[in-house]
Design a protein around this motif. Structure first.
Motif, PDB file in Angstrom:
ATOM      1  N   VAL A   1       0.834  -1.202   0.000  1.00  0.00           N
ATOM      2  CA  VAL A   1       0.000   0.000   0.000  1.00  0.00           C
ATOM      3  C   VAL A   1       0.872   1.257   0.000  1.00  0.00           C
ATOM      4  O   VAL A   1       0.614   2.206  -0.742  1.00  0.00           O
ATOM      5  N   ALA A   2       1.908   1.235   0.814  1.00  0.00           N
ATOM      6  CA  ALA A   2       2.804   2.392   0.866  1.00  0.00           C
ATOM      7  C   ALA A   2       3.470   2.605  -0.492  1.00  0.00           C
ATOM      8  O   ALA A   2       3.564   3.737  -0.979  1.00  0.00           O
ATOM      9  N   ALA A   3       3.897   1.509  -1.121  1.00  0.00           N
ATOM     10  CA  ALA A   3       4.536   1.612  -2.436  1.00  0.00           C
ATOM     11  C   ALA A   3       3.552   2.169  -3.465  1.00  0.00           C
ATOM     12  O   ALA A   3       3.855   3.127  -4.180  1.00  0.00           O
ATOM     13  N   ALA A   4       2.350   1.598  -3.501  1.00  0.00           N
ATOM     14  CA  ALA A   4       1.358   2.018  -4.493  1.00  0.00           C
ATOM     15  C   ALA A   4       0.953   3.473  -4.289  1.00  0.00           C
ATOM     16  O   ALA A   4       0.770   4.225  -5.244  1.00  0.00           O
ATOM     17  N   SER A   5       0.835   3.888  -3.031  1.00  0.00           N
ATOM     18  CA  SER A   5       0.376   5.249  -2.735  1.00  0.00           C
ATOM     19  C   SER A   5       1.399   6.303  -3.155  1.00  0.00           C
ATOM     20  O   SER A   5       1.053   7.461  -3.347  1.00  0.00           O
TER      21      SER A   5
END
Lengths: 246, 339
Positions: B271-275
């Protein structure tokens, strides 16, 4: 016809510190109410009580003629909080996705339909941010972001717009445009409750004024407020007069 | 503007392909479950194993010629979907530590479960007591966060180490872990996942997917603007509880492969990467699932081939994606400011 908001004798305290004492006021349909008072005077608390975000220690609140705990037509209220202005600094979400939230209360658990999308598109047109709709909301300037939140309220077909200091950190030009937009919406029949620290803006725009500093110092039309000394009394009561330079 | 629509559509198609792939793997889990309980002759399991045999003959990659290999891949596939899915909400609600805490609470649950088994002789998959205690822990965390006067994350930190401490005490009292290895629980152990582990993962994933697909909008509204959601008369506290319980389900299901220590990474890292790179919530959601899925599938295969621990390999792959995303978004930012 019953008033949009009817607040009777409400009091609320944070622990031992009273924030709002014995305030009664009504907001009629089509009104533009400016809610003013010094910093820490309980304006936001009173607005939260009106919207059912805070339950008062005593007194009663009716929204659209219904007692607040039975009120369920949440889509009739568009709310722009101080919090929503700062939130979303890291969350990936587009302007359009934010505005679509206005349709969520209508849709329940079904998917958004063609009609919902049409209403969203219309709201985007009204506040004139079509070219920004696919941008991340946190890439917008303060003024543009406020327009997006107004569009969310329009998309929910709200009858009541409640705004808590919406133009903090917004430049003067965008601020004028923003208040021009509020004026237009008000003439279209949307009821507005606005908290604003800039008293000049409020006396220029609002049809009625509620001036509070814990207690209600004035509630009536703007002309009578300007002529009264409620302002000096309310601001004097806190022992300081706030000056804002913008 | 049209560019972003095209990108969203590409991500959507990729996510649908991943869904299809995981659905096929889930079919294996169903057949595997039926076979384990003697309800079918496991014809489908046989098909998967023959396919695995063909792969082994052609490439020398032997993992899929075993039943546990397919089971592991299928459980991993489901984690790759539900982990980032729930992660999207808890990360952006600034509740990332909750996942970590619930995993440690589940550890206490495993310990208590073993004690109960020792005392009563009732045998269950260790995930069952873990799930019960994690759900109780979920409500306790929420209660503490709402009532305690300390900073938001202090009660959560106390709960995290407290439940872990309780787990170690219970284990010591019960004379150590019997029947399962403590390392397996802490770091995950892919080679000993029993069929019941697959069944649990199937059921937990079905619940999570069912709830999120029907409540997507409400959860998004609350995540983005809790006050406005409250004014719109959404039952915010009920949705908060729901979200924490769903997190507990995902954490317990994913524990068997990633272990107590690493499980929260699957909720947070993709999620952190995608965000970092996504523009919209939907785009971030698809991308997070793709990153999670790729980390897990590639991680499982690489770990098996290289004899590495699966949990660590998977999480490191996720972290590499995150670092790459940070670099890409920095470059994007730089190119915008140059213009």
């Amino acid at each position: 016809m019953s008033p949009i908001i009817d607040v009777t004798d409400v009091s609320f305290a944070y622990g031992d510190t009273p924030a709002v004492s014995d305030v009664s006021l009504t907001v009629e349909s089509g009104e533009f109410l400016g809610l003013i008072g010094p910093n820490g005077s309980g304006k936001t608390t009173l607005l939260h009580i009106m919207l059912g975000l805070i339950e008062p220690d005593s007194g009663s609140v009716e929204l659209f003629g219904e007692p607040i705990d039975e009120f369920s037509a949440g889509h009739r209220i568009g709310y722009v909080s101080q919090q929503s202005t700062s939130k979303g600094s890291t969350m990936p979400i587009t302007v359009r996705e934010v505005i679509e939230m206005g349709r969520f209360a209508h849709a329940g658990s079904r998917r958004l339909a063609e009609e919902d999308h049409a209403i969203v598109a219309e709201a985007i047109e009204t506040v004139d941010i079509a070219e920004l709709q696919d941008r991340r909301i946190n890439a917008l300037s303060g003024g543009q972001r406020q327009r997006a939140y107004i569009a969310r309220a329009l998309a929910s077909e709200a009858d009541l717009l409640a705004l808590d200091e919406p133009t903090v950190g917004v430049d003067a030009e965008s601020r004028d445009a923003f208040y021009g937009l509020l004026d237009r919406l008000n003439s279209d029949g949307i009821t507005i409750v606005l908290i604003e620290h800039d008293i000049g803006v409020v006396t220029d725009r609002a049809s009625r004024i509620a001036c509070i500093n814990r207690e209600l110092y004035h509630h009536g039309d703007t002309e009578s407020f300007v002529e009264s000394d409620a302002l000096a009394e309310a601001y004097g009561a806190s022992g300081r007069v706030v000056h804002h330079h913008h | 503007m049209r560019n972003s629509t095209r990108r969203l559509q590409a991500l959507r198609s990729a996510a649908i392909a991943v869904f299809g792939f995981v659905a096929i793997l889930s079919a294996f889990l169903v057949s595997d479950t039926l076979l384990a309980y003697g309800l079918s002759s496991g014809g489908l399991v046989g098909v998967f194993l023959s396919l695995g045999g063909l792969i082994a003959d052609a490439t020398g990659f032997t993992l899929l010629s075993f039943r546990f290999g397919w089971r592991m891949l299928a459980i991993g596939g489901l984690i790759g979907i539900v982990g980032p899915l729930i992660g999207m909400y808890i990360v952006h609600r600034e509740m990332a530590m909750i996942g970590e805490t619930l995993a440690h609470t589940a550890f206490a649950g495993v310990a208590i479960g073993l004690l109960v088994t020792g005392a009563t002789g009732i045998e269950t998959n260790y995930l069952v007591p873990a799930l019960i205690v994690a759900i109780l822990g979920a409500f306790l965390v929420e209660y503490l966060a709402a009532r305690s006067s300390s900073y938001g994350d202090v009660p959560i930190a106390i709960m995290l180490s407290g439940s872990f401490a309780l787990g170690t005490l219970v284990i010591s009292y019960g004379g150590g872990l019997t029947g399962i290895s403590i390392e397996g629980v802490l770091f995950g152990n892919v080679s000993v996942v029993p069929p019941s582990g697959g069944t649990m993962m199937l059921v937990l994933s079905a619940i999570v997917l069912g709830v999120v697909t029907t409540q997507y909008k409400q959860l998004l509204f609350i995540t983005f603007d809790e006050q406005a959601a409250r004014v719109a008369q959404l039952n915010v506290s009920a949705y908060n509880s729901l979200l924490i319980v769903l997190t507990a389900l995902v954490v317990v299901g994913a524990m068997q492969i990633l272990g107590v220590i690493l499980v929260a990474a699957m909720l947070v890292v993709p999620v952190a990467a995608a965000s970092q790179v996504a523009t919209s919530f939907r785009e971030a959601l698809y991308l997070a699932v793709l990153i999670g899925e790729a980390s897990i599938i590639i991680g499982l295969v690489v770990a098996h081939q290289a004899g590495l621990p699966a949990g660590g390999t998977i999480v490191m792959l996720g972290v590499v994606c995150y670092v790459a995303a940070v670099v890409i978004s920095d470059r994007d930012l730089a190119s915008i400011s140059v213009r």
